[in-house]
Structure formats: structure tokens, C-alpha cells
Design a protein around this motif. Structure first.
Motif, PDB file in Angstrom:
ATOM      1  N   GLY A  90      35.813 -33.101  66.899  1.00  0.00           N
ATOM      2  CA  GLY A  90      35.881 -34.418  67.528  1.00  0.00           C
ATOM      3  C   GLY A  90      37.138 -34.580  68.352  1.00  0.00           C
ATOM      4  N   ILE A  91      38.271 -34.178  67.785  1.00  0.00           N
ATOM      5  CA  ILE A  91      39.542 -34.256  68.511  1.00  0.00           C
ATOM      6  C   ILE A  91      39.523 -33.283  69.683  1.00  0.00           C
ATOM      7  CG2 ILE A  91      42.030 -33.894  68.352  1.00  0.00           C
ATOM      8  CD1 ILE A  91      41.828 -34.796  65.402  1.00  0.00           C
ATOM      9  N   GLU A  92      38.980 -32.104  69.459  1.00  0.00           N
ATOM     10  CA  GLU A  92      38.867 -31.116  70.537  1.00  0.00           C
ATOM     11  C   GLU A  92      38.035 -31.682  71.684  1.00  0.00           C
ATOM     12  OE1 GLU A  92      37.348 -26.487  71.138  1.00  0.00           O
ATOM     13  OE2 GLU A  92      37.036 -27.498  69.225  1.00  0.00           O
ATOM     14  N   GLY A  93      36.925 -32.335  71.364  1.00  0.00           N
ATOM     15  CA  GLY A  93      36.073 -32.933  72.391  1.00  0.00           C
ATOM     16  C   GLY A  93      36.798 -34.028  73.163  1.00  0.00           C
ATOM     17  N   MET A  94      37.577 -34.826  72.442  1.00  0.00           N
ATOM     18  CA  MET A  94      38.326 -35.887  73.110  1.00  0.00           C
ATOM     19  C   MET A  94      39.366 -35.311  74.056  1.00  0.00           C
ATOM     20  SD  MET A  94      40.370 -39.023  71.444  1.00  0.00           S
ATOM     21  CE  MET A  94      41.479 -39.983  72.416  1.00  0.00           C
ATOM     22  N   LEU A  95      40.092 -34.282  73.612  1.00  0.00           N
ATOM     23  CA  LEU A  95      41.086 -33.652  74.481  1.00  0.00           C
ATOM     24  C   LEU A  95      40.418 -33.043  75.708  1.00  0.00           C
ATOM     25  CD1 LEU A  95      43.580 -31.931  72.002  1.00  0.00           C
ATOM     26  CD2 LEU A  95      43.748 -34.176  73.095  1.00  0.00           C
ATOM     27  N   GLY A  96      39.250 -32.463  75.516  1.00  0.00           N
ATOM     28  CA  GLY A  96      38.509 -31.913  76.649  1.00  0.00           C
ATOM     29  C   GLY A  96      38.113 -33.003  77.629  1.00  0.00           C
ATOM     30  N   GLY A  97      37.714 -34.163  77.109  1.00  0.00           N
ATOM     31  CA  GLY A  97      37.369 -35.292  77.968  1.00  0.00           C
ATOM     32  C   GLY A  97      38.568 -35.788  78.748  1.00  0.00           C
ATOM     33  N   ILE A  98      39.721 -35.844  78.091  1.00  0.00           N
ATOM     34  CA  ILE A  98      40.946 -36.273  78.766  1.00  0.00           C
ATOM     35  C   ILE A  98      41.321 -35.265  79.847  1.00  0.00           C
ATOM     36  CG2 ILE A  98      43.435 -36.635  78.486  1.00  0.00           C
ATOM     37  CD1 ILE A  98      42.777 -37.612  75.608  1.00  0.00           C
ATOM     38  N   ARG A  99      41.312 -33.993  79.482  1.00  0.00           N
ATOM     39  CA  ARG A  99      41.736 -32.943  80.412  1.00  0.00           C
ATOM     40  C   ARG A  99      40.824 -32.873  81.627  1.00  0.00           C
ATOM     41  NH1 ARG A  99      40.199 -28.168  81.247  1.00  0.00           N
ATOM     42  NH2 ARG A  99      38.952 -27.949  79.374  1.00  0.00           N
ATOM     43  N   ASN A 100      39.545 -33.134  81.432  1.00  0.00           N
ATOM     44  CA  ASN A 100      38.586 -33.011  82.531  1.00  0.00           C
ATOM     45  C   ASN A 100      38.428 -34.284  83.346  1.00  0.00           C
ATOM     46  OD1 ASN A 100      37.916 -30.297  82.037  1.00  0.00           O
ATOM     47  ND2 ASN A 100      36.635 -30.921  80.324  1.00  0.00           N
ATOM     48  N   SER A 101      39.077 -35.364  82.932  1.00  0.00           N
ATOM     49  CA  SER A 101      38.954 -36.630  83.656  1.00  0.00           C
ATOM     50  C   SER A 101      39.974 -36.695  84.780  1.00  0.00           C
ATOM     51  CB  SER A 101      39.193 -37.804  82.714  1.00  0.00           C
ATOM     52  OG  SER A 101      38.168 -37.886  81.773  1.00  0.00           O
ATOM     53  N   PRO A 102      39.532 -36.921  86.004  1.00  0.00           N
ATOM     54  CA  PRO A 102      40.486 -37.057  87.098  1.00  0.00           C
ATOM     55  C   PRO A 102      41.349 -38.300  86.924  1.00  0.00           C
ATOM     56  CG  PRO A 102      38.254 -37.510  87.858  1.00  0.00           C
ATOM     57  CD  PRO A 102      38.156 -37.039  86.432  1.00  0.00           C
ATOM     58  N   ASN A 103      40.807 -39.327  86.267  1.00  0.00           N
ATOM     59  CA  ASN A 103      41.564 -40.552  86.030  1.00  0.00           C
ATOM     60  C   ASN A 103      41.326 -40.962  84.582  1.00  0.00           C
ATOM     61  OD1 ASN A 103      42.732 -43.028  85.885  1.00  0.00           O
ATOM     62  ND2 ASN A 103      41.728 -43.857  87.698  1.00  0.00           N
ATOM     63  N   TRP A 104      42.225 -40.540  83.701  1.00  0.00           N
ATOM     64  CA  TRP A 104      42.081 -40.776  82.262  1.00  0.00           C
ATOM     65  C   TRP A 104      41.876 -42.250  81.953  1.00  0.00           C
ATOM     66  CZ3 TRP A 104      41.082 -40.428  77.441  1.00  0.00           C
ATOM     67  CH2 TRP A 104      41.844 -41.016  76.452  1.00  0.00           C
ATOM     68  N   GLU A 105      42.636 -43.148  82.572  1.00  0.00           N
ATOM     69  CA  GLU A 105      42.540 -44.571  82.256  1.00  0.00           C
ATOM     70  C   GLU A 105      41.173 -45.147  82.603  1.00  0.00           C
ATOM     71  OE1 GLU A 105      45.874 -46.993  83.416  1.00  0.00           O
ATOM     72  OE2 GLU A 105      47.154 -45.221  83.352  1.00  0.00           O
ATOM     73  N   ALA A 106      40.558 -44.624  83.637  1.00  0.00           N
ATOM     74  CA  ALA A 106      39.242 -45.128  84.027  1.00  0.00           C
ATOM     75  C   ALA A 106      38.187 -44.787  82.987  1.00  0.00           C
ATOM     76  CB  ALA A 106      38.838 -44.556  85.379  1.00  0.00           C
ATOM     77  N   ASN A 107      38.458 -43.832  82.145  1.00  0.00           N
ATOM     78  CA  ASN A 107      37.494 -43.412  81.141  1.00  0.00           C
ATOM     79  C   ASN A 107      37.818 -43.952  79.754  1.00  0.00           C
ATOM     80  OD1 ASN A 107      35.581 -41.792  82.605  1.00  0.00           O
ATOM     81  ND2 ASN A 107      37.347 -40.509  83.077  1.00  0.00           N
ATOM     82  N   THR A 108      38.683 -44.947  79.685  1.00  0.00           N
ATOM     83  CA  THR A 108      39.054 -45.570  78.426  1.00  0.00           C
ATOM     84  C   THR A 108      38.793 -47.065  78.546  1.00  0.00           C
ATOM     85  OG1 THR A 108      40.821 -43.959  78.200  1.00  0.00           O
ATOM     86  CG2 THR A 108      40.934 -45.871  76.772  1.00  0.00           C
ATOM     87  N   ILE A 109      38.106 -47.616  77.577  1.00  0.00           N
ATOM     88  CA  ILE A 109      37.852 -49.051  77.620  1.00  0.00           C
ATOM     89  C   ILE A 109      38.160 -49.682  76.273  1.00  0.00           C
ATOM     90  CG2 ILE A 109      36.059 -48.904  79.397  1.00  0.00           C
ATOM     91  CD1 ILE A 109      33.986 -49.339  77.123  1.00  0.00           C
ATOM     92  N   LEU A 110      38.552 -50.960  76.303  1.00  0.00           N
ATOM     93  CA  LEU A 110      38.742 -51.731  75.097  1.00  0.00           C
ATOM     94  C   LEU A 110      37.557 -52.683  75.018  1.00  0.00           C
ATOM     95  CD1 LEU A 110      40.573 -52.394  72.693  1.00  0.00           C
ATOM     96  CD2 LEU A 110      41.684 -54.109  74.129  1.00  0.00           C
TER      97      LEU A 110
END
Length: 169
Positions: A90-110
Motif C-alpha cells: 500500500g505504501i509502495e503504491g502510494m509512493l509510486g502514485g506520488i512519483r508518477n504524478s506531474p503535480n502531486w497536490e492536484a492528486n490529493t484531496i481533503l
């Protein structure tokens, strides 16, 4: 020039056998997992690694106590600190999502409804990934603050994924 490993020691057993300069040496599972992973990464395996369990004679109380007093210097003078979070998928998948996102903040929502932080990993928003990352045993260690705060550069690694903390913060 060297790279420090910041990690949890984990349970005292089982032990895994490695060789250092041709001599057998036993390590715990978390370090074993890291060493198996690092063998696959050219960028990391070509570095001189400073790992407390291997670089400090743990049986020699005088040396161990002296080295603990030097930890701030050891981590601050390292070229980089690798923060090993283990092999949690799960953590590995999250890090992969962060690393592959051109804009990390755009892929995070509250979520306004639940107040939960959700992270987009492979198109799926999941609070579970954030929870697993935040509650990983690694963060419970008192030494983490010193090891990361003093680092010139830091990389968070889980499984086969890595994220440069300097790019995220």
C-alpha cells in the motif's frame, strides 16, 4: 561520501544471513528486505552505505554508546538519507502514485464530507494509503526527527518505489 539508512530494526527473529567481506553476519528482516531491494537499484547500490547495525559493533557497549553520541554528525554529513519504510504494498503504491504524478497536490484531496485526506493512486482515491503511510512503524521511532531533519537530502523508499523528499516538501 556516503548514504545513511534510516529504518526500523524490527523483531529480533528470524535472522537472515549475509556476508560482509566474506564473513557471515546475521541481520533482522527489515534490513534483509532493504538489502535485497537495494541490489536491484543501480543508483543506490553504487553508494557507500552507512547502516548502524552493520557499521557499529552492537556487542561493544563502549563503541555503541560513543556512536550514539555521534549520530547527529553522521546523518548531517551524509550525502543522502534513505528512509526505508519496508515492503508494504500500500505504501509502495502510494509512493509510486506520488512519483508518477506531474503535480502531486492536484492528486490529493481533503474530503469535505468525511474530513479524510485521500490520495489518487492509479486513478483511485484512497484514505487507506495515507493511513498506512502515516501509521507505518517507521514514524514511531524517536530518532526519525533527527535523521530526516539533519539530512542534506532524503529519499523515502518502500518496496520498489522511492520519492525524493526534497521534491515533495
Amino acid at each position: 561520501s556516503y548514504t545513511c539508512l534510516s529504518y526500523t530494526w524490527g523483531e529480533p527473529s528470524p535472522l537472515y544471513l549475509i556476508k560482509i567481506d566474506g564473513r557471515p553476519f546475521h541481520v533482522r528482516k527489515d534490513l534483509w528486505d532493504f538489502l535485497r531491494t537495494v541490489r536491484k537499484w543501480k543508483w543506490l547500490r553504487r553508494r557507500n552505505l552507512w547502516i548502524d547495525a552493520l557499521c557499529i559493533d552492537q556487542e561493544n557497549k563502549t563503541e555503541r554508546n560513543h556512536q550514539v553520541q555521534q549520530m547527529g554528525r553522521v546523518y548531517s554529513e551524509a550525502e543522502m538519507v534513505v528512509c526505508w519504510l519496508g515492503c508494504d504494498v500500500g505504501i509502495e503504491g502510494m509512493l509510486g502514485g506520488i512519483r508518477n504524478s506531474p503535480n502531486w497536490e492536484a492528486n490529493t484531496i481533503l474530503s469535505p464530507r468525511t474530513g479524510q485526506l485521500n490520495v489518487n493512486v492509479n486513478g483511485v482515491y484512497s484514505a487507506e494509503y495515507v493511513t498506512r503511510l502515516c501509521w507505518a512503524e517507521y514514524w514511531s521511532r524517536a530518532w526519525v526527527t533527527q535523521e530526516i531533519a539533519l539530512a542534506r537530502a532524503a529519499m523515502v523508499v518502500a518496496g520498489s518505489e522511492a520519492v525524493d523528499l526534497n521534491l515533495v516538501i
